[in-house]
Design an enzyme around this catalytic site. Structure first.
Site, PDB file in Angstrom:
ATOM      1  N   CYS A 421       0.817  -1.218   0.000  1.00 54.44           N
ATOM      2  CA  CYS A 421       0.000   0.000   0.000  1.00 54.44           C
ATOM      3  C   CYS A 421       0.849   1.266   0.000  1.00 54.44           C
ATOM      4  O   CYS A 421       0.439   2.287  -0.576  1.00 54.44           O
ATOM      5  CB  CYS A 421      -0.969  -0.006   1.178  1.00 54.44           C
ATOM      6  SG  CYS A 421      -0.173  -0.100   2.813  1.00 54.44           S
ATOM      7  N   HIS A 465      -2.185   0.766   7.141  1.00 48.41           N
ATOM      8  CA  HIS A 465      -2.537   1.043   5.750  1.00 48.41           C
ATOM      9  C   HIS A 465      -2.121   2.465   5.390  1.00 48.41           C
ATOM     10  O   HIS A 465      -1.906   3.308   6.268  1.00 48.41           O
ATOM     11  CB  HIS A 465      -4.047   0.870   5.569  1.00 48.41           C
ATOM     12  CG  HIS A 465      -4.501   0.819   4.152  1.00 48.41           C
ATOM     13  ND1 HIS A 465      -3.920   0.012   3.203  1.00 48.41           N
ATOM     14  CD2 HIS A 465      -5.497   1.485   3.509  1.00 48.41           C
ATOM     15  CE1 HIS A 465      -4.532   0.164   2.051  1.00 48.41           C
ATOM     16  NE2 HIS A 465      -5.501   1.065   2.203  1.00 48.41           N
ATOM     17  N   ASP A 481      -8.588   5.734  -1.974  1.00 50.72           N
ATOM     18  CA  ASP A 481      -7.739   4.599  -1.588  1.00 50.72           C
ATOM     19  C   ASP A 481      -7.318   3.849  -2.844  1.00 50.72           C
ATOM     20  O   ASP A 481      -8.044   2.976  -3.347  1.00 50.72           O
ATOM     21  CB  ASP A 481      -8.485   3.665  -0.635  1.00 50.72           C
ATOM     22  CG  ASP A 481      -7.541   2.662   0.034  1.00 50.72           C
ATOM     23  OD1 ASP A 481      -6.420   2.481  -0.470  1.00 50.72           O
ATOM     24  OD2 ASP A 481      -7.922   2.063   1.055  1.00 50.72           O
TER      25      ASP A 481
END
Length: 676
Positions: A421, A465, A481
């Site tokens: 991520c 994250h 995202d």
């Protein structure tokens, strides 16, 4: 184990048992001690055990002085100090093990016992988990058993007997211990703080270095637990906000520096929409001043013992690092608007890129701007175009992307097309900035899983994250995202990240996945209960307890009154128990002892273990009773005499049939003409 120890001579048996207990006390600290200290402790304990079994003499003082000098020097070289937690624990372990080499007298044993108790407490400097507490409870039982055994110097009492006595003492003291835990004033934690070693493992850090970690090891430890008041949001909506990173130097993202000032800082533009979502967070120690909440909250979380502030980036910070489990309440509004609605000069810093950084990504942005379909497009439309590129361009979410070079975004977009991520969020923000859209990286935790046993949501370090926020005129900052475009399951509940399983976990999952899940949920619920009711028993909870039992406005004076009252009550109960226990002794023996005391006052030398018949014979011989009507003891004595009463007392105990009862003998005792 106890039976094997019992086969040895007592001195060797007691020494080996004490050495085993000391080894158990030190074992949980092996991971925190220097390697040389652990090896030295093990070698000394084995050496001392061999000396005990072989009945060989202990080393002289020269040996001990030399070892002590070397270990103190090694401690100094390792920690560069002899003070502090790590150096202090190292020295305590060294002193404890070396003291066993001069274990010659009971006094030496008592010194070892109390050093062992202190070393046992130092385990809590590093961990206050339920497993540590259970291990130290076993260690406490072992040390108490050794201490009781040392007070039984005569004969060769079995260790099981000493263990039963130690267990009985522990149970008797447990109510007092519980009362002191509940009512003794709560002080700040005396224990140490966890080490900060996030590099190379999943979790959060104050900076984000992109491309320098070849592989990411998943950390399955728990970051926090959440209890929602009412229905929780969907799992994919659980974004717990942490550091917001806006400064980029080509390889590393950093958060802006903030000077702590309690409350909400100037420059926060936040519009909350709709009802608030209430919840309670139990945050594990992180050694960071970060207070995690769901986006977004306009009211400071209720953090006992901490002051908090909210930065203009909506991150909540505390006035000091969280070094112990912290439980706090918060309320968030999932629907909100944040940031300026029209362009302002402060947005320029969210467009900055290092010179000559990621040239191919900048060229890609220029090409996208020239695309007729994107000419004049809004930031949302540009973000959707980039997300579509991620969905259809063959990009892969992986925890082993390898190390990146200087231009991380270029490598991600055109060469490797894989990363976790951090790579994806960083490359997305760099491209959006090149497109002229103010953007920034937000880190925190996403998702979690609900424990079916206690209903708490568990958020792990593996749920750490990174996502992005872009600014759009009229709307402010919007969450995007990009990882969800590459791996939708990472954000949803279908493909949560799982660390590699151990041998036992793999076997359990293979045999019965449901059983493995239930065992894990049960264990985590048990740990959560330990955190909630033991580690997180705070000052406010003490005062709330007083409020629940009837105090309108509880204070520390009320707490002290309740504690004193309970201690007085415990003393009265102890006195009553002593009287009751005394009454439970054999009443026949107590009556005989009263007779002995009465005769001793009259000058008779009555042995402590003399039976009634022997006492009667002594009385008859001393008094030389020759009155008419009296017979010898062998023929019986007339009613009403002390001798006759003693013989009837013996008959009441040992004769097959007797007309006298113990209560009658007690009444007659007061009517007898005892010698003066």
């Amino acid at each position: 184990m106890l039976s094997r120890l019992d086969a040895l001579p007592r001195e060797a048996r007691d020494t080996l048992f004490l050495l085993l207990v000391i080894a158990w006390v030190i074992l949980p600290q092996v991971g925190h001690l220097p390697l040389w200290c652990s090896l030295l402790a093990g070698a000394v304990l084995l050496w001392r055990g061999a000396l005990a079994v072989g009945a060989r003499p202990l080393p002289g003082r020269a040996w001990l002085l030399g070892l002590l000098t070397l270990t103190v020097a090694a401690t100094w070289l390792t920690h560069r100090t002899l003070l502090g937690r790590d150096a202090g624990v190292t020295l305590i372990v060294v002193l404890l093990t070396l003291k066993t080499l001069e274990l010659r007298a009971r006094r030496d044993a008592f010194v070892v016992f109390f050093l062992g108790f202190f070393t046992m407490l130092t385990n809590f400097f590093f961990s206050q988990s339920l497993l540590t507490a259970a291990a130290m409870l076993i260690a406490l039982g072992g040390l108490l058993t050794a201490l009781v055994n040392a007070h039984l110097p005569v004969g060769r009492p079995p260790l099981a007997q000493a263990a039963r006595m130690a267990a009985r003492m522990t149970l008797i003291g447990a109510p007092i211990m519980a009362a002191l835990f509940v009512l003794f004033p709560r002080l700040s934690p005396l224990w140490g703080i966890p080490s900060d070693a996030m590099t190379g493992r999943s979790g959060l850090s104050a900076q984000m270095q992109v491309g320098r970690i070849a592989s990411l090891a998943l950390d399955d430890s728990i970051a926090m637990r959440i209890q929602f008041k009412g229905a929780p949001p969907p799992q994919q909506a659980l974004y717990f906000r942490g550091p917001v990173l806006s400064s980029f130097d080509g390889r590393e993202w950093r958060a802006p520096l903030s000077t702590f000032a309690p409350g909400i800082q100037a420059g926060v533009e936040l519009l909350l929409i709709g009802p608030a979502l209430e919840y309670e967070v139990t945050l594990e120690p992180s050694n960071r001043p970060w207070i995690f909440v769901l986006d977004a909250t306009g009211v400071a979380p209720d953090t006992p013992g901490f002051e908090t502030m909210m930065t203009p980036e909506l991150q909540w910070l505390s006035n000091r690092p969280v070094t112990d489990i912290l439980r706090y309440r918060a309320q968030s509004h999932p629907d909100f608007r944040h940031g300026p609605r029209s362009p302002v000069p402060s947005l320029q810093r969210y467009l900055m890129l290092p010179p000559d950084s990621n040239p191919r990504t900048v060229a890609l942005a220029t090409a996208m701007r020239r695309d007729p379909g994107l000419a004049g497009a809004s930031p949302s439309a540009l973000a959707n175009a980039v997300l579509e590129r991620l969905r259809s361009g063959g990009y892969i979410y992986t925890l082993e992307p390898g190390t990146y070079g200087q231009h991380t975004a270029d490598e991600f977009w055109f060469d490797r097309k894989e990363g976790f991520c951090e790579h994806i969020a960083s490359s997305f923000v760099i491209l959006m900035r090149a497109l002229g859209v103010p953007s920034r990286v937000v880190t925190g935790y996403q998702g979690g899983e609900r424990n079916p046993v206690d209903g708490y949501w568990t958020v792990r370090q593996s749920d750490a994250h990174a996502w992005a926020e872009i600014w759009q005129s009229g709307a402010g900052w919007l969450r995007v995202d990009p990882t969800s475009a590459v791996s939708p399951g990472r954000v949803g509940g279908l493909q949560r990240l799982q660390p590699p399983r151990g041998v036992l976990d793999t076997a359990l999952v293979t045999l019965s996945p449901d059983m493995a899940a239930r065992l894990r949920a049960g264990w985590e619920a048990l740990n959560n209960g330990w955190n909630q009711w033991v580690l997180n028993y705070t000052q406010s909870r003490q005062l709330n307890l007083l409020k629940n039992i009837g105090f309108a406005s509880p204070s520390w004076e009320d707490l002290s009154y309740v504690l004193i009252g309970l201690l007085v009550l415990a003393s009265l109960i102890g006195a009553a128990w002593t009287l009751w226990e005394r009454s439970q002794h054999d009443p026949w023996l107590r009556l005989l002892e009263r007779a002995r005391r009465r005769l001793r006052k009259a000058g008779f030398d009555i042995p402590a273990a003399s039976p009634p018949r022997q006492i009667a014979a002594m009385l008859q011989a001393r008094q030389a009773l020759a009155s008419e009507g009296r017979r010898t003891c062998a023929e019986g004595t007339p009613s009403g005499s002390v001798e006759e009463w003693l013989l009837r007392l013996e008959a009441q105990r040992y004769a097959r049939s007797t007309d006298s009862t113990l209560s009658e003998l007690k009444r007659e005792f007061k009517q007898l003409a005892w010698p003066k």
